[in-house]
Design a protein around this motif. Structure first.
Motif, short mmCIF file in Angstrom:
data_model
loop_
_atom_site.label_atom_id
_atom_site.label_comp_id
_atom_site.label_asym_id
_atom_site.label_seq_id
_atom_site.Cartn_x
_atom_site.Cartn_y
_atom_site.Cartn_z
N PHE A 1 0.85 -1.20 0.00
CA PHE A 1 0.00 0.00 0.00
C PHE A 1 0.88 1.25 0.00
O PHE A 1 1.85 1.32 0.76
N PRO A 2 0.59 2.26 -0.87
CA PRO A 2 1.51 3.39 -1.01
C PRO A 2 1.55 4.35 0.17
O PRO A 2 2.50 5.10 0.33
N ALA B 1 -6.08 -2.57 -9.22
CA ALA B 1 -5.49 -1.27 -9.57
C ALA B 1 -5.77 -0.18 -8.55
O ALA B 1 -5.20 0.90 -8.64
N PHE B 2 -6.65 -0.45 -7.58
CA PHE B 2 -6.98 0.61 -6.63
C PHE B 2 -7.46 0.01 -5.31
O PHE B 2 -7.81 -1.17 -5.23
N TRP B 3 -7.45 0.88 -4.30
CA TRP B 3 -7.97 0.56 -2.96
C TRP B 3 -9.10 1.53 -2.67
O TRP B 3 -8.96 2.74 -2.86
N PRO C 1 -5.22 4.89 -6.05
CA PRO C 1 -4.61 3.97 -7.01
C PRO C 1 -3.45 3.21 -6.36
O PRO C 1 -2.65 3.78 -5.61
N THR C 2 -3.36 1.90 -6.64
CA THR C 2 -2.26 1.09 -6.12
C THR C 2 -1.38 0.55 -7.24
O THR C 2 -0.18 0.41 -7.07
N LYS D 1 -1.08 -2.37 -8.22
CA LYS D 1 -0.69 -3.76 -8.00
C LYS D 1 -1.89 -4.52 -7.42
O LYS D 1 -2.83 -3.96 -6.87
N HIS D 2 -1.82 -5.85 -7.54
CA HIS D 2 -2.90 -6.68 -7.01
C HIS D 2 -2.91 -6.65 -5.49
O HIS D 2 -1.86 -6.72 -4.84
N ALA D 3 -4.07 -6.50 -4.92
CA ALA D 3 -4.19 -6.49 -3.46
C ALA D 3 -4.21 -7.91 -2.93
O ALA D 3 -4.62 -8.85 -3.61
N THR D 4 -3.77 -8.04 -1.73
CA THR D 4 -3.81 -9.35 -1.07
C THR D 4 -4.81 -9.30 0.07
O THR D 4 -5.06 -8.26 0.66
N THR D 5 -5.38 -10.44 0.37
CA THR D 5 -6.39 -10.51 1.42
C THR D 5 -5.72 -10.59 2.78
O THR D 5 -4.93 -11.48 3.05
N PRO D 6 -5.96 -9.65 3.67
CA PRO D 6 -5.33 -9.67 4.98
C PRO D 6 -6.01 -10.66 5.91
O PRO D 6 -6.93 -11.37 5.53
#
Length: 656
Positions: free
Chosen positions: A534-535, A576-578, A642-643, A645-650
């Motif tokens: 996360f940026p 692509a986004f959070w 915008p991220t 990158k692919h997000a991962t499940t916490p």
């Protein structure tokens, strides 16, 4: 009584503004006008100057009674045997001149002609100069039978237009006579032939006048350049669009007023030079109108209509220039009247809107007075058509310069206040970030201590089990009973604090608001997750969450006691986004802000809107967006970051 005094000051100021503006433009006409100089002028194509004339007025503008031969390009050879046997008349040099004087052509401004003037000077042993202004659109200058200057090519078969301002120095003949012959062609422009009077005098006098005139232009342009730099600085600091528009306005004024310098330094074609100059002029008026609407707070509909008319005039003028060669004289005259009417209509609009604004507040009185100044300029421009300034610009240039300075002062004051507020907000954010950093460090140290305690408890349980085994082996019932009374040997639960996203500072913040909501009897639902890469930093994420959750809690607390209080925080991680949504109930009352956004309703009004503004700043820093969507019962804030990158499940969230 105070209201009455306000109106008295307003009307007296308006009267004084009109009076001063009229005196100013009348003074320019009388004392800064080539046509109103009290100097000896030619009569019937001949000017006789005495030594007294030259001592009192070493320079003069020659505009009266030139001999004019229409529809022919003559040379000195045509005058060797006296005046040629052709039709000749005497004309004054002014903007209404025509090339063809017969009146039978629909395009009498186009064609050719020859101007002749003879001057008798008192001293044949000194040099004289002729300062030639722009002549439309090509000409050859002969002095005493010799070629002295050529601008463009006036030959109809090889016509090439050009304009420029040049200074020619020469000696009179042995009889003290100077014969000036100018052969002119025009196939390019709406004005025809010689429309501006040339200046005649000693080189020292003409160079002195020329230097002052160009020096004043340079100073004016330099001041506009300084204004552009100041506006650029404010725009860079505040990103306020009016700062950029004011810089563009000053740039247009430079394009409008720089032409005397350009004509002195270069020979320029008629098109697109005069088209660009005229476009800068009316572009300046359009942008002034837009900024005037902004300062006066004109409604969006009226502002769009007025600016649309102004833009249409600019577009129409461009078509007017592109079709110059095909437009008949009556069409050119009609366009001239339309433009004059447009200026008068524009001045009436500026005066009316500024007056309505000034009636409400004394802060806008100055804008009204300058608008009256603009209106007087347009009016006196029609009353005094025979005006050609010696120094400075035309009436409209003067008033636009003053109007720009006035708008600049008002906008700069506003931008300076915005800049100060922005700096204050940045300082507050900086202090908050420092405090949050300290809190993060403390949280990390606290977690380390908790982990140490957990390990100690975990290990201590092993020791207790060992003691229990030893007691069983030795048959020490007293120790066994004591250990059994401890159950699972829990001197402490050893349970860690809630984990929401794996970031200690963010977990501590969410845990705080989770406990606060429970204490305040607010139903808080947390579904929070972030991608691994996360940026945002912990400081930025805590700033975003803290401000939005604080606003949500305060909104719930302002509701009636019996009303249900709910806060929902949920996120979504996409490739692509959070995305995050915070939704809370509230009492449905919104307090509008003066410019944009919403005020909060904190007790301390100094901090109105700072939390939401800070959250917006964090989102925009990462090229994201923050949208506020209030409804009748729910207040919703959406954040998109915008991220890339692919997000991962916490880790799974604990039940709420």
């Amino acid at each position: 009584m105070n209201r009455g005094n306000h109106y008295i000051r307003l009307y007296l100021g308006m009267l004084l503004s009109v009076l001063l503006a009229s005196l100013f433009f009348s003074g320019l006409y009388c004392f800064n006008n080539k046509y109103t100089q009290h100097t000896t002028q030619p009569i019937s194509g001949l000017l006789i100057l005495s030594e007294t004339d030259m001592e009192q007025h070493p320079s003069r503008y020659l505009w009266h009674d030139w001999a004019y031969y229409p529809n022919v390009l003559l040379t000195p050879a045509d005058f060797q045997d006296g005046s040629p046997d052709r039709y000749m008349t005497y004309v004054n040099l002014q903007s209404g001149n025509r090339m063809d004087l017969s009146g039978q052509s629909d395009q009498a401004r186009f064609g050719c002609g020859t101007y002749l003037l003879r001057i008798q000077v008192p001293n044949t042993h000194i040099s004289y100069s002729l300062d030639m202004p722009e002549v439309f659109s090509a000409y050859r200058l002969y002095i005493n039978g010799n070629p002295a200057l050529s601008i463009g090519n006036p030959d109809p078969d090889h016509y090439q237009d050009a304009t420029g301002s040049r200074l020619v120095t020469f000696f009179p003949d042995e009889n003290g006579r100077v014969t000036i012959l100018i052969a002119v062609s025009n196939q390019s422009y709406f004005y025809s032939g010689m429309t501006f009077p040339p200046a005649f005098g000693t080189p020292q006098a003409l160079n002195y006048t020329r230097g002052i005139r160009l020096g004043l232009r340079l100073c004016t342009i330099f001041m506009f350049q300084i204004a552009i730099l100041v506006c650029g600085y404010f725009w860079f600091r505040t990103r306020h669009k009016n700062a950029a528009l004011l810089a563009l306005l000053c740039l247009l004024m430079i394009g409008w007023t720089v032409y005397p310098l350009l004509h002195t330094l270069f020979l320029l074609p008629v098109f697109p030079t005069y088209w660009l100059e005229t476009l800068c002029c009316y572009g300046t008026l359009t942008l002034l109108l837009y900024l005037h609407n902004q300062v006066c707070g004109i409604s969006a509909t009226v502002s769009r209509i007025s600016c649309g008319v102004a833009v249409s005039v600019c577009i129409g003028l461009s078509g007017y220039f592109f079709g110059a060669s095909a437009i008949p004289d009556w069409g050119i005259a009609a366009v001239s009247h339309i433009l004059a009417g447009y200026k008068l209509l524009l001045s009436a609009y500026l005066i009316l809107t500024a007056f309505l604004t000034a009636r409400k507040s004394e802060k806008n009185h100055q804008l009204l007075y300058v608008s009256l100044f603009f209106g007087c300029a347009c009016l006196w421009d029609r009353i005094y058509p025979a005006y050609d300034p010696i120094f400075g610009g035309w009436f409209l240039e003067w008033v636009c310069t003053v109007l720009i300075y006035m708008l600049s002062a008002m906008l700069w004051r506003f931008l300076a206040e915005s800049y100060t507020q922005n700096r204050l907000l940045q300082q507050q954010n900086h202090n908050a970030e420092k405090q949050l950093t300290m809190q993060t460090n403390y949280t990390l140290q606290l977690r380390e201590q908790i982990e140490i305690r957990r390990r100690f408890v975990h290990d201590f349980r092993h020791h207790l089990r060992t003691l229990h085994t030893l007691a069983e082996q030795t048959g020490d019932q007293t120790v066994l009973e004591y250990l059994d009374s401890m159950g699972e040997y829990n001197s402490g639960t050893g349970k860690a604090a809630e984990t929401y996203c794996g970031r200690p500072a963010v977990d501590a913040l969410l845990f705080y608001y989770d406990n606060l909501a429970e204490i305040r009897h607010i139903d808080l639902s947390l579904q929070f997750q972030i991608p691994e890469s996360f940026p945002m930093t912990d400081v930025e994420l805590c700033t975003l969450l803290g401000n939005l959750l604080e606003n949500a809690v305060e909104a719930c607390l302002r509701m009636p006691p019996e009303a249900p209080k709910r806060i929902l925080l949920k996120t979504a991680c996409k490739p692509a986004f959070w995305y995050m949504v915070i939704e809370n109930t509230y009492d449905g009352i919104l307090v509008p802000k003066e410019q944009q956004g919403l005020f909060t309703r904190k007790n301390n009004r100094e901090y109105h809107g700072i939390g939401l503004s800070s959250a917006i700043h964090v989102a925009e820093k990462h090229k994201g967006t923050l949208d506020v969507q209030p409804s009748a019962k729910l207040f919703r804030v959406g954040v998109l970051i915008p991220t890339g990158k692919h997000a991962t499940t916490p880790k799974a969230m604990p039940p709420q």
